[in-house]
Scaffold this motif. Structure first.
Motif, PDB file in Angstrom:
ATOM      1  N   THR A  19      43.770  43.028  40.625  1.00  0.00           N
ATOM      2  CA  THR A  19      44.765  42.475  39.711  1.00  0.00           C
ATOM      3  C   THR A  19      45.378  41.209  40.310  1.00  0.00           C
ATOM      4  O   THR A  19      45.482  41.087  41.528  1.00  0.00           O
ATOM      5  N   PRO A  20      45.792  40.254  39.473  1.00  0.00           N
ATOM      6  CA  PRO A  20      46.420  39.035  39.997  1.00  0.00           C
ATOM      7  C   PRO A  20      47.698  39.366  40.765  1.00  0.00           C
ATOM      8  O   PRO A  20      48.330  40.382  40.526  1.00  0.00           O
ATOM      9  N   GLY A  21      48.060  38.479  41.661  1.00  0.00           N
ATOM     10  CA  GLY A  21      49.259  38.694  42.466  1.00  0.00           C
ATOM     11  C   GLY A  21      48.931  39.477  43.725  1.00  0.00           C
ATOM     12  O   GLY A  21      47.780  39.577  44.125  1.00  0.00           O
ATOM     13  N   GLU A  22      49.959  40.047  44.327  1.00  0.00           N
ATOM     14  CA  GLU A  22      49.724  40.798  45.559  1.00  0.00           C
ATOM     15  C   GLU A  22      49.693  42.285  45.267  1.00  0.00           C
ATOM     16  O   GLU A  22      50.305  42.759  44.316  1.00  0.00           O
ATOM     17  N   SER A  23      48.960  43.019  46.077  1.00  0.00           N
ATOM     18  CA  SER A  23      48.804  44.458  45.917  1.00  0.00           C
ATOM     19  C   SER A  23      48.729  45.101  47.289  1.00  0.00           C
ATOM     20  O   SER A  23      48.308  44.470  48.256  1.00  0.00           O
ATOM     21  N   VAL A  24      49.089  46.381  47.355  1.00  0.00           N
ATOM     22  CA  VAL A  24      48.919  47.147  48.572  1.00  0.00           C
ATOM     23  C   VAL A  24      47.455  47.554  48.661  1.00  0.00           C
ATOM     24  O   VAL A  24      46.847  47.961  47.674  1.00  0.00           O
ATOM     25  N   ALA A  85      35.525  39.764  48.782  1.00  0.00           N
ATOM     26  CA  ALA A  85      34.220  39.136  48.576  1.00  0.00           C
ATOM     27  C   ALA A  85      34.115  38.553  47.163  1.00  0.00           C
ATOM     28  O   ALA A  85      33.412  37.574  46.954  1.00  0.00           O
ATOM     29  N   SER A  86      34.834  39.122  46.210  1.00  0.00           N
ATOM     30  CA  SER A  86      34.738  38.629  44.835  1.00  0.00           C
ATOM     31  C   SER A  86      35.705  37.483  44.549  1.00  0.00           C
ATOM     32  O   SER A  86      35.447  36.667  43.680  1.00  0.00           O
ATOM     33  N   LYS A  87      36.820  37.422  45.272  1.00  0.00           N
ATOM     34  CA  LYS A  87      37.815  36.351  45.105  1.00  0.00           C
ATOM     35  C   LYS A  87      38.221  35.911  46.503  1.00  0.00           C
ATOM     36  O   LYS A  87      39.196  36.403  47.060  1.00  0.00           O
ATOM     37  N   THR A  88      37.460  34.982  47.064  1.00  0.00           N
ATOM     38  CA  THR A  88      37.616  34.639  48.477  1.00  0.00           C
ATOM     39  C   THR A  88      38.931  33.947  48.816  1.00  0.00           C
ATOM     40  O   THR A  88      39.239  33.766  49.993  1.00  0.00           O
ATOM     41  N   SER A  89      39.742  33.585  47.829  1.00  0.00           N
ATOM     42  CA  SER A  89      41.068  33.048  48.134  1.00  0.00           C
ATOM     43  C   SER A  89      42.053  34.177  48.449  1.00  0.00           C
ATOM     44  O   SER A  89      43.137  33.932  48.958  1.00  0.00           O
TER      45      SER A  89
END
Length: 171
Positions: A19-24, A85-89
């Protein structure tokens, strides 16, 4: 690209919600009903860990008949970051100074607001994953769904992990 699995529970994978944003970051079953390939079944379970060898860690060790040469003393490690690996940022990071029980998080690191946590990964892709800035802390999987920092000196099977190569084509 690798999945990171507790050695005591190889059917469980480190999991970062996409999901966008930060996550645990937590852990979840590696294989699920949507599995299209053998291995981790979600893009949130596959990570890019620069510098690790992408060889299956569970392959038998080659038998050597002569002792290997003594390794040269290694320079202190600055560590390696963990990226999606899917969203390297997106990188794994901590929201505060290291302490026991601190949860690993994942979020966008391209804006410079977050610095990726750096880790020392085990030789042979199996063993404790140490925090590079303070190697007295290791990743720990104490119970289902939880991934946190803990003392590397703890007598716990939950400190050992396996970096498992994942085939291309994961979803």
């Amino acid at each position: 690209d690798v999945s990171i699995r507790p050695a005591a529970s190889p059917d469980i994978c480190m999991f970062a919600p996409s999901t966008p944003g930060e996550s645990v970051v937590g852990v979840a079953p590696c294989n699920g009903p949507q599995s299209a390939i053998e291995g981790a079944w979600s893009a949130g379970m596959v990570f890019r860990v620069p510098g690790t060898k992408n060889t299956p860690p569970l392959a038998p060790e080659p038998v050597e008949h002569t002792p290997p040469p003594a390794p040269e003393p290694a320079a202190p490690s600055k560590g390696t970051a963990i990226f999606s690996a899917s969203k390297t940022s997106r990188c794994a990071y901590f929201a505060s100074k290291p302490r026991k029980g601190l949860k690993l998080r994942i979020g966008d690191c391209s804006d410079g607001k977050r610095q990726p946590a750096r880790f020392q990964f085990p030789e042979g892709n199996r063993g404790p994953i140490k925090l590079a800035e303070d190697p007295s802390f290791c990743l720990n999987h104490p119970r289902p769904g939880i991934l946190q920092l803990w003392s590397c000196n703890a007598n716990s099977k939950h400190l050992d992990f396996v970096l498992h190569s994942e085939p291309s084509g994961w979803i």
